[in-house]
Design an enzyme around this catalytic site. Structure first.
Site, PDB file in Angstrom:
ATOM      1  N   HIS A   1      -3.519  -1.159  -6.767  1.00  0.00           N
ATOM      2  CA  HIS A   1      -2.773  -0.532  -6.079  1.00  0.00           C
ATOM      3  C   HIS A   1      -2.210   0.862  -6.889  1.00  0.00           C
ATOM      4  O   HIS A   1      -2.504   0.624  -8.024  1.00  0.00           O
ATOM      5  CB  HIS A   1      -1.151  -1.245  -5.573  1.00  0.00           C
ATOM      6  CG  HIS A   1      -2.054  -2.447  -4.611  1.00  0.00           C
ATOM      7  ND1 HIS A   1      -1.703  -2.250  -3.670  1.00  0.00           N
ATOM      8  CD2 HIS A   1      -2.963  -3.473  -4.586  1.00  0.00           C
ATOM      9  CE1 HIS A   1      -2.380  -3.315  -2.977  1.00  0.00           C
ATOM     10  NE2 HIS A   1      -3.616  -3.767  -2.986  1.00  0.00           N
TER      11      HIS A   1
ATOM     12  N   ASP B   1       1.172  -0.846  -0.459  1.00  0.00           N
ATOM     13  CA  ASP B   1       0.017  -0.283   0.291  1.00  0.00           C
ATOM     14  C   ASP B   1       0.702   0.976  -0.430  1.00  0.00           C
ATOM     15  O   ASP B   1       0.125   2.471   0.397  1.00  0.00           O
ATOM     16  CB  ASP B   1      -0.481   0.048   1.102  1.00  0.00           C
ATOM     17  CG  ASP B   1      -2.155  -1.378   1.222  1.00  0.00           C
ATOM     18  OD1 ASP B   1      -1.803  -1.353   0.204  1.00  0.00           O
ATOM     19  OD2 ASP B   1      -2.420  -1.418   2.331  1.00  0.00           O
TER      20      ASP B   1
HETATM   21  C1  LIG Z   1      -1.217  -4.446   2.600  1.00  0.00           C
HETATM   22  C2  LIG Z   1      -1.562  -5.457   1.570  1.00  0.00           C
HETATM   23  N1  LIG Z   1      -0.665  -6.662   1.573  1.00  0.00           N
HETATM   24  C3  LIG Z   1      -0.943  -7.938   0.576  1.00  0.00           C
HETATM   25  C4  LIG Z   1      -1.996  -7.746  -0.039  1.00  0.00           C
HETATM   26  C5  LIG Z   1      -2.007  -8.173  -1.079  1.00  0.00           C
HETATM   27  O1  LIG Z   1      -1.619  -8.446  -2.310  1.00  0.00           O
HETATM   28  P1  LIG Z   1      -2.113  -9.171  -3.577  1.00  0.00           P
HETATM   29  O2  LIG Z   1      -3.756  -9.188  -3.502  1.00  0.00           O
HETATM   30  O3  LIG Z   1      -1.259  -8.810  -5.397  1.00  0.00           O
HETATM   31  O4  LIG Z   1      -1.862 -10.248  -3.415  1.00  0.00           O
HETATM   32  C6  LIG Z   1      -2.405  -6.207  -0.560  1.00  0.00           C
HETATM   33  C7  LIG Z   1      -3.365  -6.163  -1.320  1.00  0.00           C
HETATM   34  O5  LIG Z   1      -4.742  -5.392  -1.426  1.00  0.00           O
HETATM   35  C8  LIG Z   1      -1.772  -5.293   0.636  1.00  0.00           C
HETATM   36  O6  LIG Z   1      -3.115  -3.983   0.855  1.00  0.00           O
END
Ligand SMILES: Cc1ncc(COP(=O)(O)O)c(C=O)c1O
Length: 331
Positions: free
Chosen positions: A112, A82
Site C-alpha cells: 500500500h 488503495d
Molecule cells: C481495497 C482493500 N481493502 C481491504 C484490504 C485489506 O487490507 P489488510 O490486508 O490490511 O487487511 C486491501 C488489501 O490489500 C485492499 O486493497
C-alpha cells in the site's frame, strides 16, 4: 450493505461473518468503480450501510453515493485502502477520500501507499463511532482508558452494567463482542517514519502513472486505459489495463509475456467475487444479493490486469515496463 463485485474479498469477509447480507453491484469501465445507476434498485428497508472501495486509488462517484446515503439515512464506509492521498472535490470543497463518509479504512500491508509491515487504520470524525471503533479494537471494552491508565472518568467503581453487581470494575466491563486489533509500538514507529516520506510517495506514484499513460496512449485501439473519476485527483495504487476483446488477444497470454520479461502483473484482486470458491456453499443461499448480471465485473475477470506504480521505480524502469507491455500487445 452494498459493495461492488470486482474488488476485495477482504472487506466482504466481516460482512458475511457478522451475518449481514452483502449486496453486489456492478462496476463501470474504465473507472472500475461502482455503477451508481444501480444504487436505488439495490435499496431495501433493511439496508443499513454502503461500503465501497476506491479502486486502485481512483475515487468512486462520492457525490452520487453520498446523496443516496443521505436520502436513505445510511452509513457510508469508504474502503480507502488503495487510495490514501486521493482527493475528491464536491460543491467547491476538496477533501481526501476516506473523509467524506462516516468511516474510512486504510491498510498498511506492504504494497500500500505507506506500510507498517501489517495493520491498518480506521478513521471517523463522529465521536460516537470513534468510541465504538475503539471498543471493538480493544476486546469490546466499555472503558475508554488506554493501556496503563486508570479511572479517567472518575467512575471506575460506581457504574451498573448488564447483570453485574453495581460497582463492578469498569475496566473489565464489556459492552461488545470485540477483537484485539491494536497495532504494536514497533508498527507505529515504522508508520511515523513512513508518514514523513508519504507526500513524496504520492507524487512519485502520480508521476509513474502519468508516464505509463503517455507511453501507452497510442495503443487505445487495442487496450482500454484507466480514467480518473470526475472531480478527483487520484493517488494511484496501480495502472489498470483491459484488453479489447475484438483484438482477439488473450489476457493470460499477454500477462505471461509481460511476466517473462520480469515485470510483475496483478489481476483486479478477486474479480467477480461471487465466482470465487468461497462462495460455493453460499450460492444456493439467500446470504447475499446481486443486482443485475455483473456483466462488467465478468469483463474484468477475463480481460483486465494491472501493473504497479511503486514510488521506488525510476523513469527508466517505467519506460521498460511500457515497452514490454507494448511488445505483449503488438506481437
Ligand atoms: C481495497 C482493500 N481493502 C481491504 C484490504 C485489506 O487490507 P489488510 O490486508 O490490511 O487487511 C486491501 C488489501 O490489500 C485492499 O486493497
Amino acid at each position: 450493505m452494498y459493495t461492488s463485485t470486482y474488488v476485495q474479498k477482504l472487506y466482504i469477509n466481516p460482512i458475511i461473518q457478522y451475518g449481514a447480507i452483502p449486496v453486489f453491484l456492478d462496476v463501470t469501465i474504465p473507472q472500475y468503480n461502482i455503477d451508481v445507476a444501480q444504487l436505488e434498485e439495490a435499496y431495501t428497508e433493511k439496508t443499513k450501510a454502503v461500503m465501497i472501495a476506491h479502486t486502485l486509488g481512483n475515487p468512486f462517484d462520492i457525490q452520487a453515493v453520498k446523496l443516496f446515503c443521505d436520502r436513505h439515512n445510511l452509513w457510508l464506509i469508504e474502503d480507502n485502502c488503495d487510495a490514501l492521498g486521493s482527493t475528491y472535490t464536491m460543491n467547491g470543497i476538496t477533501k481526501y477520500t476516506g473523509t467524506w463518509g462516516d468511516i474510512g479504512t486504510s491498510s498498511f500491508y506492504p504494497p500500500h501507499h505507506m506500510t507498517m509491515g501489517e495493520g491498518g487504520a480506521v478513521y471517523t470524525n463522529n465521536p460516537l463511532l470513534n468510541k465504538l471503533i475503539l471498543s471493538y479494537r480493544d476486546w469490546g471494552r466499555d472503558c475508554i482508558c488506554v493501556s496503563g491508565q486508570d479511572n479517567l472518568c472518575g467512575h471506575r467503581w460506581d457504574g451498573q452494567f448488564g447483570e453485574l453487581p453495581k460497582g463492578y470494575d469498569h475496566k473489565y466491563t464489556y459492552s461488545h463482542f470485540g477483537y484485539n486489533l491494536k497495532v504494536t509500538d514497533l508498527q507505529a514507529a515504522i508508520g511515523v517514519e513512513q508518514l514523513k516520506k508519504f507526500p513524496s510517495f504520492i507524487e512519485k506514484r502520480k508521476h509513474n502513472w502519468s508516464k505509463l499513460y503517455e507511453a501507452l496512449k497510442d495503443l487505445q485501439d487495442k487496450i482500454i486505459l484507466p480514467a480518473p473519476a470526475n472531480h478527483s485527483d487520484p493517488s494511484w495504487f496501480g495502472f489498470l489495463i483491459s484488453i479489447r476483446p475484438e483484438t482477439g488477444l488473450n489476457r493470460n497470454e499477454v500477462i505471461k509475456y509481460i511476466e517473462s520479461k520480469n515485470v510483475q502483473t496483478r489481476l483486479l484482486f478477486s474479480g467477480n467475487i461471487i465466482k470465487q470458491p468461497c462462495f460455493d456453499e453460499l450460492r444456493s443461499s439467500n446470504l447475499y444479493r446481486v443486482i443485475g448480471n455483473l456483466m462488467n465485473s465478468d469483463f474484468v475477470v477475463n480481460n483486465t490486469f494491472w501493473v504497479g506504480v511503486y514510488p521506488g521505480m525510476t523513469d527508466e524502469m517505467i519506460d521498460y515496463m511500457a515497452q514490454v507491455i507494448k511488445e505483449a500487445i503488438e506481437k
